[in-house]
Structure formats: structure tokens, C-alpha cells
Design a protein around this motif. Structure first.
Motif, short mmCIF file in Angstrom:
data_model
loop_
_atom_site.label_atom_id
_atom_site.label_comp_id
_atom_site.label_asym_id
_atom_site.label_seq_id
_atom_site.Cartn_x
_atom_site.Cartn_y
_atom_site.Cartn_z
N GLN A 100 -5.63 7.49 8.54
CA GLN A 100 -6.60 7.33 7.79
C GLN A 100 -6.51 6.83 6.16
OE1 GLN A 100 -8.09 11.48 7.41
NE2 GLN A 100 -9.74 11.10 9.17
N PRO A 101 -7.49 5.97 5.76
CA PRO A 101 -7.49 5.59 4.59
C PRO A 101 -7.49 6.88 3.40
CG PRO A 101 -9.54 5.18 5.05
CD PRO A 101 -8.75 5.87 6.32
N TYR A 115 -3.20 4.82 2.19
CA TYR A 115 -3.21 5.20 3.66
C TYR A 115 -2.39 6.49 3.77
CZ TYR A 115 -5.46 0.82 4.19
OH TYR A 115 -6.25 -0.11 4.06
N ILE A 152 1.74 4.70 1.40
CA ILE A 152 1.61 5.31 2.49
C ILE A 152 2.39 6.73 2.52
CG2 ILE A 152 2.30 5.31 4.97
CD1 ILE A 152 0.53 2.82 4.24
N ILE A 183 -3.41 1.89 10.75
CA ILE A 183 -3.53 1.51 9.32
C ILE A 183 -3.55 -0.17 9.41
CG2 ILE A 183 -2.33 1.45 7.27
CD1 ILE A 183 -1.44 4.35 7.84
N HIS A 241 0.72 -1.28 -0.12
CA HIS A 241 -0.05 -0.02 -0.08
C HIS A 241 0.86 1.23 0.18
CE1 HIS A 241 -3.64 -2.37 0.93
NE2 HIS A 241 -2.64 -3.10 1.84
N TYR A 288 -6.80 -1.25 9.87
CA TYR A 288 -7.73 -1.00 8.78
C TYR A 288 -7.54 -2.07 7.58
CZ TYR A 288 -7.59 3.75 10.67
OH TYR A 288 -7.71 5.06 11.58
N ARG A 322 -5.96 -0.08 -1.58
CA ARG A 322 -6.28 1.01 -0.84
C ARG A 322 -5.02 1.84 -0.45
NH1 ARG A 322 -9.98 -0.65 3.79
NH2 ARG A 322 -11.46 -0.83 2.00
#
Length: 197
Positions: free
Chosen positions: A52-53, A67, A37, A102, A35, A105, A65
Motif C-alpha cells: 500500500q501507499p 510505500y 519503501i 507498488i 520512493h 501504483y 509518495r
């Protein structure tokens, strides 16, 4: 060929040591490798740091996704807590906690993320459990001492406003609770049971 480096994007972060500390902390979270970041400095009136995403098309598919971890540049906050001036151990503990969010999530579908956000905003018990989970994940990733240093610094920092310290005591684990979490982790060799939310 498996990915071996994190996709790390800095936005409005001029401090070389913050960039380095964040990259070093993120390296201990291999589950975040797929992901992108972001570390961003943004105006946040009531928070110093949050995870948060990113809301984009990738938000709807967990595997795609993105983040972000944001830290505040708002004068009302930074007059008390200048993240770039904090000791390394405190900043790393804070980053580890936010990256713990994260990790929490990762397995949530987009509807679950929306439900999580609503629960976090509306119910204090839900928020406290989310913060406990983030701390537990940070401890599980080897950042127990740093998370403890962050808690002690924030509670003992003389210039923080009373309402900020009251919020810390209400929603976040105390230094004693973090120490108990570290001890339980060391004795069990794995992350202790955490209430699922």
C-alpha cells in the motif's frame, strides 16, 4: 547525481534473512528508487501480505509518495503461514508480487489511488485484474520462477484453511496461468498485454 540505492526502512522485522531477501528483491525494481519503501510486520487478521501507499503528505504527490509492504504477525494467519520460515524462493516470489503492486501504483494520482482501493475492495473482477497485473510486473522483472513457486506452495500447503485456498483460487492467477505468462514473456521478450484498471 542519480540515486543508486533504495531507501529501505524495516519496522518490527527481526529476521536477517527476510531483510536480506526483501532488499535483494527490491534491487530488481529500479523504478522504485525515488520512493522510501517500508517492510513492516503488523497485525493483519485476513491477509498474509499486502502492499500500500503510506498515507502522509507525500501521498498527494506521486513523486514524494512512500510505500510499504506489510506481512502479518496475527496468530490466526501465522499459525498456517510463518513468513520467516518459508523457503527463500517462495518468500522472494511473494515480495516480487507485492512490489509489482507498488509499480502499478506509481503513475496513479491520489484520486486514482483512492478509486483503486475502492475498486479492489468492492469488485472481485477489479481485484483479480490487479493481482494479475502484479504477477505480470513481477514476471517482467525476472521473478517468474519465484512467483510460480509461491503459487504452488500456497495451493499445495496442506495446513492452509479451505477458505484461504478458495480465496487464492478465486482472485489470484493459478500456477498454470503463471506458467503461460512466463512463456508469453519469454517468447515476446516483453510483458504481455494486461487489462488496464
Amino acid at each position: 547525481m542519480p540515486q543508486t540505492e533504495h531507501q529501505l526502512i524495516f519496522q518490527n522485522v527481526q529476521s536477517d534473512h527476510l531483510r536480506q531477501w526483501f532488499a535483494e528483491t527490491l534491487a530488481a525494481y529500479p523504478e522504485l528508487l525515488p520512493h522510501p519503501i517500508y517492510l513492516r510486520k503488523v497485525a493483519m487478521r485476513y491477509s498474509t501480505m499486502r502492499a500500500q501507499p503510506v498515507i502522509n503528505w507525500g501521498f498527494f504527490r506521486r513523486a514524494h509518495r512512500h510505500y510499504r509492504v506489510d506481512f502479518s504477525n496475527h496468530l490466526e494467519v501465522t499459525v498456517h503461514v510463518k513468513v520467516r520460515e518459508l523457503p527463500r524462493e517462495v518468500v522472494v516470489g511473494w515480495f516480487a508480487h507485492e512490489l509489482g503492486h507498488i509499480v502499478d501504483y506509481l503513475d496513479r494520482p491520489w484520486r486514482g489511488m483512492i478509486a483503486f482501493g475502492l475498486g479492489y475492495a468492492l469488485w472481485s473482477r477489479y481485484m483479480r485484474e490487479a493481482e494479475k497485473r502484479a504477477d505480470s510486473i513481477a514476471v517482467d522483472h525476472g521473478f517468474g520462477a519465484e512467483v510460480l513457486a509461491t503459487k504452488r506452495y500456497l495451493i499445495n500447503h496442506a495446513t492452509l484453511p479451505k477458505h484461504y485456498k478458495k480465496r487464492l483460487r478465486k482472485y489470484y492467477l493459478s500456477a498454470d496461468e503463471i506458467e503461460a505468462l512466463i512463456t508469453a514473456y519469454e517468447e515476446e521478450g516483453e510483458m504481455p498485454d494486461i487489462v488496464e484498471i
